[in-house]
Design a protein around this motif. Sequence first.
Motif, PDB file in Angstrom:
ATOM      1  N   THR A   4      26.764  37.358  48.591  1.00  0.00           N
ATOM      2  CA  THR A   4      28.184  37.096  48.431  1.00  0.00           C
ATOM      3  C   THR A   4      28.554  35.664  48.778  1.00  0.00           C
ATOM      4  N   GLU A   5      27.821  35.017  49.655  1.00  0.00           N
ATOM      5  CA  GLU A   5      28.127  33.650  50.088  1.00  0.00           C
ATOM      6  C   GLU A   5      27.197  32.653  49.389  1.00  0.00           C
ATOM      7  N   PRO A   6      27.748  31.744  48.588  1.00  0.00           N
ATOM      8  CA  PRO A   6      26.882  30.713  48.006  1.00  0.00           C
ATOM      9  C   PRO A   6      26.542  29.660  49.057  1.00  0.00           C
ATOM     10  N   PRO A   7      25.402  29.001  48.917  1.00  0.00           N
ATOM     11  CA  PRO A   7      25.052  27.934  49.866  1.00  0.00           C
ATOM     12  C   PRO A   7      26.059  26.789  49.790  1.00  0.00           C
ATOM     13  N   HIS A   8      26.318  26.152  50.926  1.00  0.00           N
ATOM     14  CA  HIS A   8      27.202  24.998  50.959  1.00  0.00           C
ATOM     15  C   HIS A   8      26.558  23.894  51.791  1.00  0.00           C
ATOM     16  N   LEU A   9      26.917  22.643  51.484  1.00  0.00           N
ATOM     17  CA  LEU A   9      26.341  21.489  52.165  1.00  0.00           C
ATOM     18  C   LEU A   9      26.996  21.287  53.526  1.00  0.00           C
ATOM     19  N   VAL A  10      26.156  20.998  54.529  1.00  0.00           N
ATOM     20  CA  VAL A  10      26.629  20.757  55.891  1.00  0.00           C
ATOM     21  C   VAL A  10      25.911  19.524  56.417  1.00  0.00           C
ATOM     22  N   ALA A  11      26.641  18.667  57.125  1.00  0.00           N
ATOM     23  CA  ALA A  11      26.040  17.481  57.742  1.00  0.00           C
ATOM     24  C   ALA A  11      25.249  17.901  58.972  1.00  0.00           C
ATOM     25  N   VAL A  12      24.040  17.345  59.125  1.00  0.00           N
ATOM     26  CA  VAL A  12      23.184  17.654  60.276  1.00  0.00           C
ATOM     27  C   VAL A  12      22.643  16.365  60.886  1.00  0.00           C
ATOM     28  N   LYS A  13      22.215  16.479  62.146  1.00  0.00           N
ATOM     29  CA  LYS A  13      21.515  15.389  62.822  1.00  0.00           C
ATOM     30  C   LYS A  13      20.042  15.735  62.833  1.00  0.00           C
ATOM     31  N   LEU A  14      19.197  14.771  62.490  1.00  0.00           N
ATOM     32  CA  LEU A  14      17.752  14.956  62.525  1.00  0.00           C
ATOM     33  C   LEU A  14      17.202  14.155  63.686  1.00  0.00           C
ATOM     34  N   ALA A  15      16.492  14.824  64.577  1.00  0.00           N
ATOM     35  CA  ALA A  15      15.942  14.151  65.746  1.00  0.00           C
ATOM     36  C   ALA A  15      14.496  14.563  65.936  1.00  0.00           C
ATOM     37  N   ILE A  16      13.688  13.612  66.380  1.00  0.00           N
ATOM     38  CA  ILE A  16      12.295  13.885  66.716  1.00  0.00           C
ATOM     39  C   ILE A  16      12.257  14.227  68.198  1.00  0.00           C
ATOM     40  N   MET A  17      11.626  15.342  68.520  1.00  0.00           N
ATOM     41  CA  MET A  17      11.531  15.759  69.917  1.00  0.00           C
ATOM     42  C   MET A  17      10.734  14.730  70.711  1.00  0.00           C
ATOM     43  N   ASP A  18      11.156  14.415  71.908  1.00  0.00           N
ATOM     44  CA  ASP A  18      10.497  13.456  72.809  1.00  0.00           C
ATOM     45  C   ASP A  18      10.392  12.070  72.184  1.00  0.00           C
ATOM     46  N   SER A  19      11.428  11.642  71.508  1.00  0.00           N
ATOM     47  CA  SER A  19      11.400  10.330  70.872  1.00  0.00           C
ATOM     48  C   SER A  19      12.587   9.507  71.336  1.00  0.00           C
ATOM     49  N   GLU A  20      12.385   8.210  71.410  1.00  0.00           N
ATOM     50  CA  GLU A  20      13.447   7.286  71.791  1.00  0.00           C
ATOM     51  C   GLU A  20      14.337   6.938  70.605  1.00  0.00           C
ATOM     52  N   ARG A  21      13.900   7.284  69.400  1.00  0.00           N
ATOM     53  CA  ARG A  21      14.659   6.941  68.205  1.00  0.00           C
ATOM     54  C   ARG A  21      15.999   7.672  68.199  1.00  0.00           C
ATOM     55  N   PRO A  22      17.042   7.003  67.739  1.00  0.00           N
ATOM     56  CA  PRO A  22      18.331   7.700  67.617  1.00  0.00           C
ATOM     57  C   PRO A  22      18.270   8.710  66.476  1.00  0.00           C
ATOM     58  N   PRO A  23      19.023   9.795  66.557  1.00  0.00           N
ATOM     59  CA  PRO A  23      19.018  10.783  65.473  1.00  0.00           C
ATOM     60  C   PRO A  23      19.567  10.190  64.177  1.00  0.00           C
ATOM     61  N   THR A  24      19.058  10.664  63.059  1.00  0.00           N
ATOM     62  CA  THR A  24      19.555  10.242  61.756  1.00  0.00           C
ATOM     63  C   THR A  24      20.435  11.348  61.178  1.00  0.00           C
ATOM     64  N   SER A  25      21.188  11.027  60.160  1.00  0.00           N
ATOM     65  CA  SER A  25      22.084  11.996  59.525  1.00  0.00           C
ATOM     66  C   SER A  25      21.517  12.430  58.179  1.00  0.00           C
ATOM     67  N   ALA A  26      21.853  13.654  57.808  1.00  0.00           N
ATOM     68  CA  ALA A  26      21.437  14.185  56.509  1.00  0.00           C
ATOM     69  C   ALA A  26      22.369  15.334  56.151  1.00  0.00           C
ATOM     70  N   GLU A  27      22.183  15.880  54.968  1.00  0.00           N
ATOM     71  CA  GLU A  27      22.923  17.056  54.540  1.00  0.00           C
ATOM     72  C   GLU A  27      21.933  18.107  54.074  1.00  0.00           C
ATOM     73  N   VAL A  28      22.191  19.354  54.456  1.00  0.00           N
ATOM     74  CA  VAL A  28      21.359  20.470  54.023  1.00  0.00           C
ATOM     75  C   VAL A  28      22.254  21.570  53.466  1.00  0.00           C
ATOM     76  N   SER A  29      21.678  22.395  52.618  1.00  0.00           N
ATOM     77  CA  SER A  29      22.381  23.542  52.059  1.00  0.00           C
ATOM     78  C   SER A  29      22.194  24.726  52.992  1.00  0.00           C
ATOM     79  N   LEU A  30      23.300  25.317  53.421  1.00  0.00           N
ATOM     80  CA  LEU A  30      23.249  26.442  54.357  1.00  0.00           C
ATOM     81  C   LEU A  30      23.866  27.689  53.749  1.00  0.00           C
TER      82      LEU A  30
END
Length: 131
Positions: A4-30
């Motif tokens: 009944t629910e179609p997938p929709h795009l949502v903004a997410v943060k991508l982070a590497i565990m145990d990393s000093e790098r700042p998280p990046t942004s992306a969109e995924v279908s949920l």
Amino acid sequence: MSATEPPHLVAVKLAIMDSERPPTSAEVSLVELSQADRVTRALKRLLIFWGLAPLVFISFVPIVHLLGTLALLVLGPILSFVAYRTTVLIAGGSIDCPKCTRGTAVKEHTPGWPARMFCSHCGTTFYASRA
């Protein structure tokens, strides 16, 4: 996954565990799971594990008979609860790795928050969470 629910795009943060790098942004279908979908997923897992318990119970190998039956009876409710707690599923697609910035496939029906993903190019494990 809910029909009944179609997938929709949502903004997410991508982070590497145990990393000093700042998280990046992306969109995924949920796909948001309704209460009925969550209960159905949980009951399916419970019925599978408890349905296998009688088959293992009739085993003629004593250790399989005792430990296998007990394991299935205990794991059924635990894994059902874990399935019930899942409120969103990632509908698949592609996302850029936060380390190597190359596109990597996201497995369909990945449970969310935080969703664990694996880059097929550089081997990095990273996590997606709501932005």
